[in-house]
Design a protein around this motif. Structure first.
Motif, short mmCIF file in Angstrom:
data_model
loop_
_atom_site.label_atom_id
_atom_site.label_comp_id
_atom_site.label_asym_id
_atom_site.label_seq_id
_atom_site.Cartn_x
_atom_site.Cartn_y
_atom_site.Cartn_z
N ARG A 1 21.58 5.72 -17.27
CA ARG A 1 22.20 4.40 -17.35
C ARG A 1 21.16 3.32 -17.07
O ARG A 1 20.14 3.59 -16.44
CB ARG A 1 23.38 4.27 -16.39
N LEU A 2 21.43 2.13 -17.53
CA LEU A 2 20.51 1.00 -17.36
C LEU A 2 20.42 0.60 -15.90
O LEU A 2 21.44 0.40 -15.24
CB LEU A 2 20.99 -0.18 -18.21
N GLN A 3 19.19 0.47 -15.42
CA GLN A 3 18.94 -0.02 -14.07
C GLN A 3 17.96 -1.18 -14.13
O GLN A 3 16.92 -1.07 -14.78
CB GLN A 3 18.37 1.10 -13.18
N PRO A 4 18.28 -2.29 -13.46
CA PRO A 4 19.52 -2.54 -12.71
C PRO A 4 20.68 -2.88 -13.66
O PRO A 4 20.43 -3.34 -14.78
CB PRO A 4 19.16 -3.77 -11.86
N PRO A 5 21.91 -2.69 -13.22
CA PRO A 5 23.04 -3.10 -14.06
C PRO A 5 23.03 -4.63 -14.23
O PRO A 5 22.91 -5.36 -13.25
CB PRO A 5 24.27 -2.65 -13.26
N LEU B 1 21.27 0.89 -29.81
CA LEU B 1 20.97 1.46 -28.51
C LEU B 1 21.02 0.40 -27.42
O LEU B 1 21.58 0.64 -26.33
CB LEU B 1 19.59 2.13 -28.54
N LEU B 2 20.46 -0.77 -27.68
CA LEU B 2 20.50 -1.86 -26.70
C LEU B 2 21.94 -2.24 -26.36
O LEU B 2 22.28 -2.46 -25.19
CB LEU B 2 19.75 -3.08 -27.26
N SER B 3 22.79 -2.28 -27.37
CA SER B 3 24.20 -2.60 -27.15
C SER B 3 24.85 -1.58 -26.21
O SER B 3 25.59 -1.93 -25.29
CB SER B 3 24.93 -2.64 -28.49
N ILE C 1 13.29 -2.95 -23.19
CA ILE C 1 13.84 -4.30 -23.37
C ILE C 1 15.05 -4.49 -22.46
O ILE C 1 15.18 -5.49 -21.75
CB ILE C 1 14.22 -4.54 -24.84
N ALA C 2 15.95 -3.51 -22.49
CA ALA C 2 17.15 -3.61 -21.66
C ALA C 2 16.79 -3.71 -20.19
O ALA C 2 17.37 -4.53 -19.44
CB ALA C 2 18.05 -2.40 -21.91
N GLU C 3 15.83 -2.91 -19.73
CA GLU C 3 15.42 -2.96 -18.32
C GLU C 3 14.80 -4.31 -17.95
O GLU C 3 15.11 -4.89 -16.90
CB GLU C 3 14.43 -1.83 -18.04
N ASP C 4 13.92 -4.82 -18.82
CA ASP C 4 13.26 -6.10 -18.54
C ASP C 4 14.27 -7.23 -18.41
O ASP C 4 14.22 -8.04 -17.46
CB ASP C 4 12.26 -6.44 -19.64
#
Length: 345
Positions: free
Chosen positions: A164-168, A140-142, A91-94
């Motif tokens: 780490r999340l990609q892309p920032p 986790l998303l936070s 979810i975070a990546e999308d």
């Protein structure tokens, strides 16, 4: 005051014309209506997510990316993202990808979706775990959204070991994250604790049900000591016509058909439908006391004003394409809403 169009993608036959669009046409209409909404002065678009049923939007980030390519100012949000069912990292990546592609316009309205028990079965999950799954994934998303390396372990997915999340993402968490809910105080308290905005649902019940929910959220927010201000949104069933009589005549058969279709769907996705969701269709009650707002522009403005004050809502999601409404009528109503309703706020 902010106004977004909302679509859940109900795939039904227009009870007036007998026309049933294809699934491809339904997706194309969402993109075109978002473009038209931006031109009319709307501030955002919110897209539903469902799986395996005839709410046919299953990939909101893809749809919203298509909207992003055709617009420049609309906020690009969900209604809702099924945070309990999906992997929080994906979810975070999308949505971080949507955020960078759109120049910082993504919003995530996260929901438990536990009412749709069939979705949990489809994903091989237990609905009894929905609260724990939702809370764990929200936490986790936070953490991921910060863009910093994350070391984390939980119950429902493998550990994160310094990735780490990609892309920032371009936007900070507080501008992006909502929790969609109100029936469960657990979700409301989670939103307040995390500092996320609260989106009330577009259900068939009485909006007054959410008055104590809003008060609870604001109290918990204050206790959490956040430095930014809370924000409350809500979804409504809406139709705007040139005058009240013509608006009701045009919309009533579609709204009735949507209600009947929804009642049949509810029996499939949840064998224990709450009483407030299974009430008989009563157009007068729904459009005066319930969640529906229909009429000429001044009537719609008055009702939105009343609901805004009662529930402290500053972001309104207008669900206008339900029930098989023809595209031409929808585009005209969007223009009218922009010119005669949004302009008054």
């Amino acid at each position: 005051m902010k106004f977004h169009i909302m679509s859940l993608g109900d795939h039904v036959t227009d009870p007036v014309t007998g026309v049933r669009p294809t699934a491809a046409q339904r997706h194309a209409t969402l993109v075109e209506s978002a473009v038209r909404a931006e031109q009319a002065g709307f501030h955002g678009v919110n897209v539903g997510e469902h799986h395996g049923i005839e709410y046919i939007y299953s990939a909101p980030p893809v749809l919203l990316a298509a909207v992003a390519a055709r617009t420049s100012t609309l906020r690009l949000g969900t209604a809702v993202t099924l945070l309990a069912n999906l992997d929080a990292l994906r979810i975070a990546e999308d949505y971080a990808t949507l955020d960078v592609l759109s120049g910082g316009r993504a919003e995530i309205v996260a929901g438990r979706g536990n009412f749709f028990a069939s979705t949990y079965r489809l994903f091989g999950q237990s609905v009894e775990e929905s609260r724990d799954r939702f809370s764990e994934n929200a936490e986790l998303l936070s953490r991921l959204w910060s863009g910093e390396p994350v070391t984390w372990s939980g119950r429902f997915r493998p550990p994160v070991n310094g990735e780490r999340l990609q892309p920032p993402p371009l936007q900070p968490e507080r501008d992006v994250m909502w929790i969609g809910g109100g029936s469960s105080l657990d979700s409301v308290e989670l939103a307040a604790r995390l500092g996320w905005k609260l989106m009330l649902p577009s259900a068939f019940g009485n909006p007054d049900f959410f008055v104590p929910v809003v008060e609870h959220y604001l109290q918990r927010w204050q206790e959490a000591g956040h430095q930014h201000q809370p924000e409350i949104g809500a979804g409504w069933h809406v139709w705007v016509g040139r005058d009240g009589r013509s608006a009701r005549q045009e919309w009533e058969p579609r709204y009735r058909a949507y209600h009947e279709w929804m009642q049949q769907l509810l029996a499939v996705v949840n064998p224990e439908v709450p009483a407030h969701q299974s009430r008989p269709f009563d157009f007068e009650w729904l459009t005066t006391t319930g969640p529906a707002i229909v009429g000429g522009p001044d009537e719609v403005v008055d009702r939105i004003g009343q609901l805004s004050e009662r529930l402290r809502v500053t972001t309104h999601l207008l669900y206008m394409d339900m029930g098989g409404m023809p595209d031409a009528a929808l585009m005209g109503a969007l223009d009218l809403a922009g010119d005669k309703v949004i302009a008054q706020f």
